[in-house]
Design an enzyme around this catalytic site. Structure first.
Site, PDB file in Angstrom:
ATOM      1  N   SER A 244       0.832  -1.200   0.000  1.00 23.91           N
ATOM      2  CA  SER A 244       0.000   0.000   0.000  1.00 23.91           C
ATOM      3  C   SER A 244       0.874   1.259   0.000  1.00 23.91           C
ATOM      4  O   SER A 244       1.650   1.466  -0.937  1.00 23.91           O
ATOM      5  CB  SER A 244      -0.966  -0.040   1.184  1.00 23.91           C
ATOM      6  OG  SER A 244      -1.965   0.924   1.060  1.00 23.91           O
ATOM      7  N   ASP A 337      -9.536  -4.604  -5.945  1.00 23.36           N
ATOM      8  CA  ASP A 337      -9.031  -3.638  -4.978  1.00 23.36           C
ATOM      9  C   ASP A 337      -9.966  -2.432  -4.955  1.00 23.36           C
ATOM     10  O   ASP A 337     -10.077  -1.700  -5.928  1.00 23.36           O
ATOM     11  CB  ASP A 337      -7.615  -3.207  -5.377  1.00 23.36           C
ATOM     12  CG  ASP A 337      -6.918  -2.393  -4.302  1.00 23.36           C
ATOM     13  OD1 ASP A 337      -7.611  -1.723  -3.514  1.00 23.36           O
ATOM     14  OD2 ASP A 337      -5.678  -2.415  -4.264  1.00 23.36           O
ATOM     15  N   HIS A 372      -7.302  -5.422  -1.576  1.00 24.17           N
ATOM     16  CA  HIS A 372      -6.107  -4.607  -1.348  1.00 24.17           C
ATOM     17  C   HIS A 372      -5.142  -5.260  -0.360  1.00 24.17           C
ATOM     18  O   HIS A 372      -3.922  -5.207  -0.543  1.00 24.17           O
ATOM     19  CB  HIS A 372      -6.553  -3.239  -0.812  1.00 24.17           C
ATOM     20  CG  HIS A 372      -5.464  -2.225  -0.703  1.00 24.17           C
ATOM     21  ND1 HIS A 372      -4.985  -1.530  -1.799  1.00 24.17           N
ATOM     22  CD2 HIS A 372      -4.771  -1.763   0.381  1.00 24.17           C
ATOM     23  CE1 HIS A 372      -4.043  -0.681  -1.396  1.00 24.17           C
ATOM     24  NE2 HIS A 372      -3.890  -0.804  -0.083  1.00 24.17           N
TER      25      HIS A 372
END
Length: 436
Positions: A244, A337, A372
């Site tokens: 991330s 995601d 994600h």
């Protein structure tokens, strides 16, 4: 193998639950076997974990014993429960909070020096609730470790750097990895300790600090130097592993930094946006204390940030020049995601790197129905969890995306390929670097 015999269904020989191995790393598979059941008996296999946050997590599958009175989780079908079909690890990856738990929970190991304890039990009949009230027929307690025997854990506190260095067992020196987690902040050690268990010195870094004395970029550069200069680390074989926000920073430093020159990189769910100053991606979601209209809410009031990422990503001045990347890079992304436009970013990165003759440096893994938060294998899937927005300190429930079964498959497959990528590039003496 640890097993406890608690009661019988019928006959004189009590059922037995055996798990092999009963003590293993979290990315190792187990074999769960139930014996001494009456043939053709409906039973429920149940797993239960009491987390460090004092929450209970469970999973269960419905089985029917064969003609010998046995159930093999790896070989037999689960006809219902939190997973179905032949799923050797379903009792772990399909775990979810027990009914009545707090909302938005995420299961994460804080103390890697102790194992995750999971109780696996067998119950009469096909049941879906009341496990803790119904005495099991038999049960077994297993240990799931993030840190292998012999791995050294070293606390790092110097020049604004706060982290934990994990050194594999053996004489060394070893290739190194700087481990950068996402925008939730904090010092998370479980991935680094697992990486070290596979032969790589890994430094888990807490880089989101409220101390302005040490700017974000300086912290990361200093941490990379500390890792590279450690006597148990091969200085020219140091990479970065990001997730991330950590991946966003990994891509930036790989392309732009004069100090950090990684040998290879792994980026999970990131993008090539330019982090300006003490950016903290989360600050980009607010403007003068007001949420940008790009933040959407789903029917459950879960926050969706994909459009925020698109707005930032599609402004050319916000993009890192990935044409400057000079080391092998593995991008791992989920096609569902809901937090960030990671797949669109990967496509743009590939196009730009191909245009300058560096497309061969980029390897992409993309998984359908995957969100994600791509974690080490057999970790539970978290579609939406609590999250504190850095800029406002507001607590929200963030939608990460993914569906449990395909997301879990992606975690298993990607971890195997990540380790192979790191083994190939950091240990192989034949991997050439691109000339600068």
């Amino acid at each position: 193998m640890i097993s406890r015999q608690l009661s019988t269904m019928s006959g004189t020989v009590p059922p037995i639950v055996s798990v092999v191995p009963s003590r293993a790393l979290v990315d190792e598979k187990i074999k769960v076997l139930v014996e001494n059941l009456p043939p053709g008996s409906p039973v429920t296999l149940h797993s239960l974990h009491h987390s460090e946050d004092r929450d209970y997590w469970e999973a269960y599958g419905h089985y029917v014993s064969d003609h010998r009175g046995t159930v093999s989780v790896a070989k037999d079908l689960s006809f219902g429960g939190t997973y179905t079909g032949k799923e050797a690890m379903g009792l772990l990856w399909s775990m979810h909070p027990v009914p009545g738990s707090r909302k938005g929970l995420r299961l994460r190991k804080r103390d890697v020096c102790s194992p995750m304890l999971v109780n696996i039990s067998v119950h009469s009949g096909h049941i879906a609730e009341g496990f803790r009230q119904q005495p099991p027929l038999a049960s077994a307690l297993i240990e799931r470790w993030y840190m292998a025997p012999g791995v050294q854990r070293i606390s790092i506190k110097e020049t604004g750097v706060r982290g934990t260095l994990f050194i594999p067992p053996g004489p060394g020196p070893f290739p190194g990895l700087l481990d950068l987690w996402g925008g939730g902040g904090g010092l998370l050690e479980y991935r680094s300790s697992l990486i070290a268990s596979h032969g790589f010195a890994s430094l888990a870094l807490e880089y989101l600090s409220s101390d302005d004395q040490y700017p974000l970029f300086s912290i990361i550069e200093a941490a990379f130097s500390i890792l590279k200069d450690h006597p148990q680390v091969i200085p020219e074989r140091v990479g970065i592993f990001g997730l991330s926000l950590g991946s966003i920073l990994t891509i930036f430093f790989t392309a732009e930094s004069a100090v950090i020159k990684p040998f290879c990189c792994v980026c999970i769910s990131g993008s090539h946006i330019y982090p300006s100053g003490k950016m903290l991606l989360m600050c980009a979601v607010t403007c003068d204390g007001r949420k940008l209209n790009k933040v959407r809410l789903d029917e459950n009031n879960h926050h969706i940030w994909r459009d925020v990422g698109r707005a930032i990503f599609h402004t050319p001045s916000n993009q890192v020049d990935v044409g400057k990347v000079n080391c092998p890079m593995l991008l791992v992304n989920g096609l569902d995601d809901q937090n960030w436009p990671t797949v669109e970013s990967a496509e743009d990165m590939a196009e730009k790197m191909n245009a300058v003759g560096k497309g061969h440096l980029l390897t992409r893994l993309e998984y359908p129905d995957t969100g994600h938060l791509i974690e080490p294998p057999f970790s539970p899937h978290f579609r939406a969890t609590n999250f504190i927005v850095e800029a406002t300190k507001e607590k929200v429930i963030m939608l990460w995306g993914g569906q449990t079964k395909p997301h879990s498959d992606a975690q298993e497959d990607s971890w195997r390929k990540i380790l192979a990528f790191l083994q190939h590039h950091l240990y192989s003496s034949l991997t050439p670097k691109v000339k600068l």
